[in-house]
Write a protein that holds these residues in place. Structure first.
Motif, mmCIF file in Angstrom:
data_model
loop_
_atom_site.group_PDB
_atom_site.id
_atom_site.type_symbol
_atom_site.label_atom_id
_atom_site.label_comp_id
_atom_site.label_asym_id
_atom_site.label_seq_id
_atom_site.Cartn_x
_atom_site.Cartn_y
_atom_site.Cartn_z
ATOM 1 N N PHE A 1 0.794 -1.221 0.000
ATOM 2 C CA PHE A 1 0.000 0.000 0.000
ATOM 3 C C PHE A 1 0.833 1.280 0.000
ATOM 4 C CE2 PHE A 1 -3.749 -2.289 2.307
ATOM 5 C CZ PHE A 1 -3.913 -3.109 1.221
ATOM 6 N N VAL A 2 1.860 1.334 0.824
ATOM 7 C CA VAL A 2 2.673 2.554 0.899
ATOM 8 C C VAL A 2 3.384 2.788 -0.429
ATOM 9 C CG1 VAL A 2 4.635 3.685 2.023
ATOM 10 C CG2 VAL A 2 2.933 2.476 3.411
ATOM 11 N N LEU A 3 3.996 1.735 -0.986
ATOM 12 C CA LEU A 3 4.669 1.885 -2.279
ATOM 13 C C LEU A 3 3.687 2.338 -3.351
ATOM 14 C CD1 LEU A 3 7.054 1.624 -4.226
ATOM 15 C CD2 LEU A 3 6.451 -0.803 -4.487
ATOM 16 N N SER A 4 2.500 1.748 -3.397
ATOM 17 C CA SER A 4 1.509 2.138 -4.412
ATOM 18 C C SER A 4 1.104 3.597 -4.253
ATOM 19 C CB SER A 4 0.290 1.220 -4.348
ATOM 20 O OG SER A 4 0.661 -0.083 -4.754
ATOM 21 N N PHE B 1 1.391 6.490 -7.028
ATOM 22 C CA PHE B 1 0.250 7.325 -7.439
ATOM 23 C C PHE B 1 0.607 8.802 -7.329
ATOM 24 C CE2 PHE B 1 -2.707 3.816 -5.729
ATOM 25 C CZ PHE B 1 -2.730 3.173 -6.945
ATOM 26 N N ARG B 2 1.219 9.172 -6.221
ATOM 27 C CA ARG B 2 1.562 10.575 -5.988
ATOM 28 C C ARG B 2 2.599 11.074 -6.996
ATOM 29 N NH1 ARG B 2 0.192 13.004 -1.094
ATOM 30 N NH2 ARG B 2 -1.383 11.778 -0.018
ATOM 31 N N LYS B 3 3.568 10.247 -7.295
ATOM 32 C CA LYS B 3 4.581 10.627 -8.291
ATOM 33 C C LYS B 3 3.930 10.787 -9.663
ATOM 34 C CE LYS B 3 8.988 9.235 -10.244
ATOM 35 N NZ LYS B 3 10.065 8.253 -10.249
ATOM 36 N N PRO C 1 2.199 12.483 3.456
ATOM 37 C CA PRO C 1 2.357 13.078 4.789
ATOM 38 C C PRO C 1 2.576 11.971 5.832
ATOM 39 C CG PRO C 1 0.411 13.944 3.680
ATOM 40 C CD PRO C 1 0.919 12.811 2.845
ATOM 41 N N ASP C 2 3.326 12.277 6.869
ATOM 42 C CA ASP C 2 3.679 11.279 7.879
ATOM 43 C C ASP C 2 2.460 10.604 8.502
ATOM 44 O OD1 ASP C 2 6.377 11.650 7.472
ATOM 45 O OD2 ASP C 2 6.597 13.083 9.121
ATOM 46 N N ASP C 3 1.400 11.369 8.794
ATOM 47 C CA ASP C 3 0.225 10.776 9.432
ATOM 48 C C ASP C 3 -0.457 9.770 8.500
ATOM 49 O OD1 ASP C 3 -0.609 12.964 7.792
ATOM 50 O OD2 ASP C 3 -2.512 13.080 8.867
ATOM 51 N N GLU D 1 -2.099 0.991 -16.698
ATOM 52 C CA GLU D 1 -1.930 2.433 -16.556
ATOM 53 C C GLU D 1 -2.675 2.994 -15.349
ATOM 54 O OE1 GLU D 1 -3.100 4.093 -20.312
ATOM 55 O OE2 GLU D 1 -1.449 3.132 -21.383
ATOM 56 N N VAL D 2 -3.450 2.163 -14.653
ATOM 57 C CA VAL D 2 -4.229 2.611 -13.498
ATOM 58 C C VAL D 2 -3.539 2.225 -12.192
ATOM 59 C CG1 VAL D 2 -6.446 2.407 -12.299
ATOM 60 C CG2 VAL D 2 -6.383 2.502 -14.804
ATOM 61 N N MET D 3 -3.232 0.946 -12.054
ATOM 62 C CA MET D 3 -2.613 0.419 -10.836
ATOM 63 C C MET D 3 -1.213 -0.077 -11.197
ATOM 64 S SD MET D 3 -3.091 -0.286 -7.539
ATOM 65 C CE MET D 3 -4.855 -0.342 -7.264
ATOM 66 N N PRO D 4 -0.184 0.622 -10.779
ATOM 67 C CA PRO D 4 1.180 0.225 -11.144
ATOM 68 C C PRO D 4 1.508 -1.204 -10.688
ATOM 69 C CG PRO D 4 1.180 2.397 -10.118
ATOM 70 C CD PRO D 4 -0.197 1.824 -9.940
#
Length: 149
Positions: free
Chosen positions: A45-48, A52-54, A62-64, A93-96
């Protein structure tokens, strides 16, 4: 499961896209389930979220939010013994695909057996007939391979 009197060992979660992510999240928290198939989703989840953000030119997590994601992230949970099938199109192209690949490597690091990761060449964010055939075959036989193909 209680209402239907079905034991966890007889439940196999299957989900596609966000449903695959949800199936993976539930599976990580319920190690006695019978298995899980994640199609075009992510088990990292964190990597995805970082990807997405990139892709969307957004700020870093954000840390929280990172802390909340890590609480549910399957790669932050112990890997149970049940069979896992990961399926993903290499042109999604939607979910890396990297999130799926990262979860596969996490499972392999934990020396998990009964893990399949099937990559479909030229497939975007969709379910193909080949994927359905592979899913049904896996459900019928629960393959014992541990390879990425």
């Amino acid at each position: 499961m209680k209402a239907l009197k079905i034991s966890k060992e007889h439940v196999i979660l299957v989900g596609s896209s966000m449903g695959g992510c949800m199936a993976n999240g539930i599976f990580a928290r319920e190690p006695n389930l019978g298995g899980m198939a994640n199609i075009n989703g992510s088990g990292s989840f964190v990597l995805s979220e970082q990807l997405f953000r990139k892709r969307d030119h957004r700020e870093v997590i954000p840390d929280d939010l990172r802390t909340r994601l890590m609480k549910y992230d399957p790669v932050e949970s112990p890997a149970g013994p049940s069979p896992v099938l990961l399926m993903h199109g290499d042109s999604d192209e939607v979910m890396p695909i990297e999130g799926q690949r990262d979860y596969f490597h996490y499972l392999k690091q934990k020396r998990r057996r009964h893990v399949d990761f099937i990559v479909y060449e030229g497939v975007n964010h969709q379910m193909t007939e080949e994927m359905i055939r592979d899913l049904v075959g896996w459900l019928n036989g629960k393959s014992e391979r541990s390879v990425e193909r």
